[in-house]
Design a protein around this motif. Structure first.
Motif, PDB file in Angstrom:
ATOM      1  N   VAL A 103      53.602 -38.382 -22.851  1.00 32.47           N
ATOM      2  CA  VAL A 103      52.322 -38.407 -23.553  1.00 32.47           C
ATOM      3  C   VAL A 103      51.217 -37.847 -22.667  1.00 32.47           C
ATOM      4  N   GLU A 104      51.304 -38.159 -21.368  1.00 35.47           N
ATOM      5  CA  GLU A 104      50.263 -37.724 -20.436  1.00 35.47           C
ATOM      6  C   GLU A 104      50.143 -36.206 -20.352  1.00 35.47           C
ATOM      7  N   ASP A 105      51.226 -35.490 -20.674  1.00 33.90           N
ATOM      8  CA  ASP A 105      51.198 -34.038 -20.567  1.00 33.90           C
ATOM      9  C   ASP A 105      50.546 -33.365 -21.775  1.00 33.90           C
ATOM     10  N   ARG A 111      47.026 -36.173 -27.668  1.00 34.13           N
ATOM     11  CA  ARG A 111      47.306 -37.476 -27.073  1.00 34.13           C
ATOM     12  C   ARG A 111      46.704 -38.586 -27.924  1.00 34.13           C
ATOM     13  N   SER A 112      45.513 -38.307 -28.403  1.00 32.80           N
ATOM     14  CA  SER A 112      44.815 -39.278 -29.225  1.00 32.80           C
ATOM     15  C   SER A 112      45.643 -39.690 -30.443  1.00 32.80           C
ATOM     16  N   GLU A 113      46.260 -38.705 -31.086  1.00 36.39           N
ATOM     17  CA  GLU A 113      47.057 -39.016 -32.281  1.00 36.39           C
ATOM     18  C   GLU A 113      48.292 -39.820 -31.928  1.00 36.39           C
ATOM     19  N   VAL A 114      48.944 -39.432 -30.822  1.00 40.11           N
ATOM     20  CA  VAL A 114      50.153 -40.139 -30.420  1.00 40.11           C
ATOM     21  C   VAL A 114      49.835 -41.586 -30.066  1.00 40.11           C
ATOM     22  N   VAL A 115      48.725 -41.782 -29.348  1.00 39.26           N
ATOM     23  CA  VAL A 115      48.369 -43.132 -28.930  1.00 39.26           C
ATOM     24  C   VAL A 115      48.053 -44.018 -30.138  1.00 39.26           C
ATOM     25  N   ASP A 119      49.769 -47.548 -30.565  1.00 39.51           N
ATOM     26  CA  ASP A 119      48.991 -48.769 -30.779  1.00 39.51           C
ATOM     27  C   ASP A 119      49.449 -49.521 -32.015  1.00 39.51           C
ATOM     28  N   GLU A 120      49.662 -48.739 -33.071  1.00 39.35           N
ATOM     29  CA  GLU A 120      50.106 -49.324 -34.334  1.00 39.35           C
ATOM     30  C   GLU A 120      51.442 -50.052 -34.153  1.00 39.35           C
ATOM     31  N   LEU A 121      52.380 -49.375 -33.478  1.00 37.17           N
ATOM     32  CA  LEU A 121      53.697 -49.968 -33.272  1.00 37.17           C
ATOM     33  C   LEU A 121      53.621 -51.178 -32.334  1.00 37.17           C
TER      34      LEU A 121
ATOM     35  N   GLN B  69      43.184 -43.856 -23.520  1.00 41.49           N
ATOM     36  CA  GLN B  69      43.138 -43.104 -24.771  1.00 41.49           C
ATOM     37  C   GLN B  69      42.879 -44.037 -25.945  1.00 41.49           C
ATOM     38  N   SER B  70      43.462 -45.211 -25.863  1.00 40.91           N
ATOM     39  CA  SER B  70      43.276 -46.195 -26.915  1.00 40.91           C
ATOM     40  C   SER B  70      41.788 -46.561 -27.027  1.00 40.91           C
ATOM     41  N   GLU B  71      41.150 -46.726 -25.879  1.00 36.13           N
ATOM     42  CA  GLU B  71      39.716 -47.010 -25.847  1.00 36.13           C
ATOM     43  C   GLU B  71      38.914 -45.829 -26.402  1.00 36.13           C
ATOM     44  N   ILE B  72      39.323 -44.615 -26.023  1.00 35.98           N
ATOM     45  CA  ILE B  72      38.635 -43.406 -26.492  1.00 35.98           C
ATOM     46  C   ILE B  72      38.733 -43.301 -28.015  1.00 35.98           C
TER      47      ILE B  72
END
Lengths: 246, 314
Positions: A103-105, A111-115, A119-121, B69-72
């Motif tokens: 994800v960091e790459d 990244r925002s979409e993946v996170v 978060d949801e999961l 990222q979660s915070e962002i």
């Protein structure tokens, strides 16, 4: 998602290597986390090395903590492990689709979409945590704090959207052959439970390895006495699916 | 919940020295680190100057790419909610990664807010400023709640107050969607810690924290004693007892009790009630009695004036 959280203050000294059994747990899809309690004196070079090794073999994390920070440490670890497990799965997918490794790459937008998905999961995945408490003689003065931390963890787990439950074991048992004792089977409510640890006989032995094996058995069969029990897993699975539908 | 001392990520918790130039990996933005501003659960915040300009910003470097990222994501969602009548909630400027040695450190740049933490502000200006700071804080919370968010980790350190009591919430790392679990919390201000309810994010969770913050500000030692007792016996009754004992809290006690029991319909109601309370509060300003000597001196001077007028007009 399955986790074992081992809480100990020293080295194992009986039976199979806990590093080996932790590795076995990992192969069963159970992540092993370890907290080393360091209230009075130190846990020793050997003890802290073993803690690190167990966690590494079990695919989890390890940390030293005083009893006053125990509740906090337990919750942080549990949450991080859930995130990490999901992240690993997501990373595998990413590698599959994009050839990227993690994800960091990804650039910030992606990244925002993946996170968001992670978060949801993290919030909704069903979660089972088996707490394995070292009850050797030196742990005795710390057990009240351990119990308090477990109750606090339950409050946090109950706030999740997904199904969460925990079970509590201590080790060793009263006689030589008893490697671990089930104090509390799978539950999502501890408010009715007066006292978690009863009938404790504090012995010197610390069979951490064999105790982990017992907990693996419990994840498999719902009991720690071998595999002769009812398959109550079925209806439970349906419950888990229900959680995903949201 | 704070995660200090986690062994996995110790290495990048050491702060970066002033004068370091932070260059974004993806967008190439350049920022000069001026000084450390503070530390949150998810990262370290620095005051930075945008290279080539005089613009000052706050820049947060995360310990973990996912957590940050979660915070962002929350900040981005809040940005979308900003409308004309409300104050601009958004302060996100830029998101990027910074390469330091062999590590990629995720960071984001936000508006720099001047101010001091609530406790410092109240010590300097006096406890009665809680009336105004509290009102402004409730306004901020109301806006957040309206968007379906809950602040979560509400504590004095996360409330920044500017000179005239304007309030800004900082550290959005603990913000959760309504109905989800609270991501971060601090014992004293946590509903679960006082055996007063769960950790599911709802507006009432923030009201509870808000109430404990007020108690902390005006009766710290009593709160400390109550928090240190046995966990099983800790309850909201202890908080109510503090309100009854501490004279400085008494004017607030009706409001606080309602907040602790989650008795408001919504945060707007909490705000309105607070407003009514502070305007009706019995003004305890000590009316200084006019000393006797002043009265007689005034009488004499009046008499002399009359004499003087009489003498001139005669």
């Amino acid at each position: 998602m399955k986790q074992i959280l081992l809480i100990t203050d020293g080295c194992s000294n009986v039976g199979q290597s806990p590093v080996m059994t932790a590795s076995l747990a990992r192969q069963e899809g159970i992540t092993v986390n370890v907290i080393g309690i360091v209230d009075y004196g130190t846990i020793g070079e050997l003890g802290s090395l073993e803690i690190r090794e167990i966690a590494k073999a079990g695919g989890g994390m390890s940390q030293l903590s005083g009893t006053e920070k125990l509740a906090q440490t337990m919750q942080m670890m549990t949450r991080k492990t859930v995130v990490q497990t999901i992240q690993q799965a997501v990373n595998r997918e990413l590698k599959h689709i994009l050839g990227k490794t993690s994800v960091e790459d990804l650039p910030p937008d992606k990244r925002s979409e993946v996170v968001e998905v992670v978060d949801e999961l993290t919030e909704t995945t069903p979660l089972e945590i088996a707490l394995l408490i070292d009850a050797s003689a030196s742990m005795k003065p710390k057990l009240a704090a351990v119990e308090e931390a477990i109750r606090d963890l339950m409050i946090s787990l109950n706030a999740r959207e997904g199904m969460s439950r925990l079970a509590v074991f201590h080790f060793p048992g009263r006689h030589g052959g008893e490697d671990a004792v089930l104090d509390q089977g799978w539950t999502s409510d501890l408010s009715g439970v007066r006292s978690l640890f009863q009938h404790m006989a504090m012995r010197g032995a610390t069979p951490t390895g064999p105790a982990i094996l017992k907990v693996i058995d419990f994840f498999r069969y719902g009991t720690i006495n071998g595999n002769q029990t009812r398959p109550e897993d079925n209806d439970e699975r349906e419950g888990m699916l229900g959680d995903y539908v949201v | 919940m704070k995660e200090k001392g986690c062994s996995v990520t110790t290495s990048y918790r050491t702060s970066i020295p002033a004068g370091t130039l932070v260059t974004g990996r993806w967008r190439g933005g350049r920022y000069l680190v001026q000084r450390l501003l503070g530390q949150g659960a998810n990262g370290i915040v620095y005051l930075v100057q945008q290279a080539g300009t005089r613009n000052l910003y706050a820049l947060k470097m995360g310990y973990d790419a996912l957590d940050l990222q979660s915070e962002i994501n929350v900040l981005k969602a809040l940005q979308g909610q900003h409308n004309a009548e409300d104050r601009d909630l958004s302060y996100l400027v830029e998101v990027d990664d910074f390469t330091l040695g062999d590590r990629e450190i995720p960071f984001y740049v936000m508006r720099y807010v001047k101010g001091e933490p609530l406790s410092k502000f109240l010590t300097r200006r006096g406890g009665q400023w809680l009336d105004l700071a509290g009102l402004n804080l409730l306004k901020q919370l109301a806006a957040l709640h309206k968007g379906g968010w809950v602040f979560g980790d509400l504590k004095p350190d996360n409330v920044l107050v500017s000179a005239y009591g304007d309030v800004e919430l900082i550290d959005y790392g603990g913000v959760s969607q309504n109905g989800r679990s609270v991501k971060q919390f601090t014992e004293w201000y946590d509903r679960g810690f006082w055996n007063a309810g769960g950790r599911t994010a709802d507006a009432a969770y923030d009201w509870f924290s808000f109430a404990v913050v007020c108690i902390h500000m005006l009766a710290e030692s009593r709160l400390k004693t109550a928090a240190n007792q046995l966990p099983q016996t800790r309850s909201t009754a202890d908080l109510v007892q503090i309100m009854n004992q501490e004279p400085r809290l008494r004017p607030y006690s009706n409001w606080l009790k309602k907040a602790i029991s989650g008795g408001f319909e919504h945060t707007d109601e909490a705000y309105e009630m607070w407003k009514r309370m502070i305007s009706r509060k019995p003004v305890r300003h000590s009316v200084r009695r006019t000393p006797g000597w002043l009265k007689s001196a005034f009488a004499i001077s009046l008499f002399l004036l009359v004499c003087a007028i009489y003498l001139t007009l005669r």
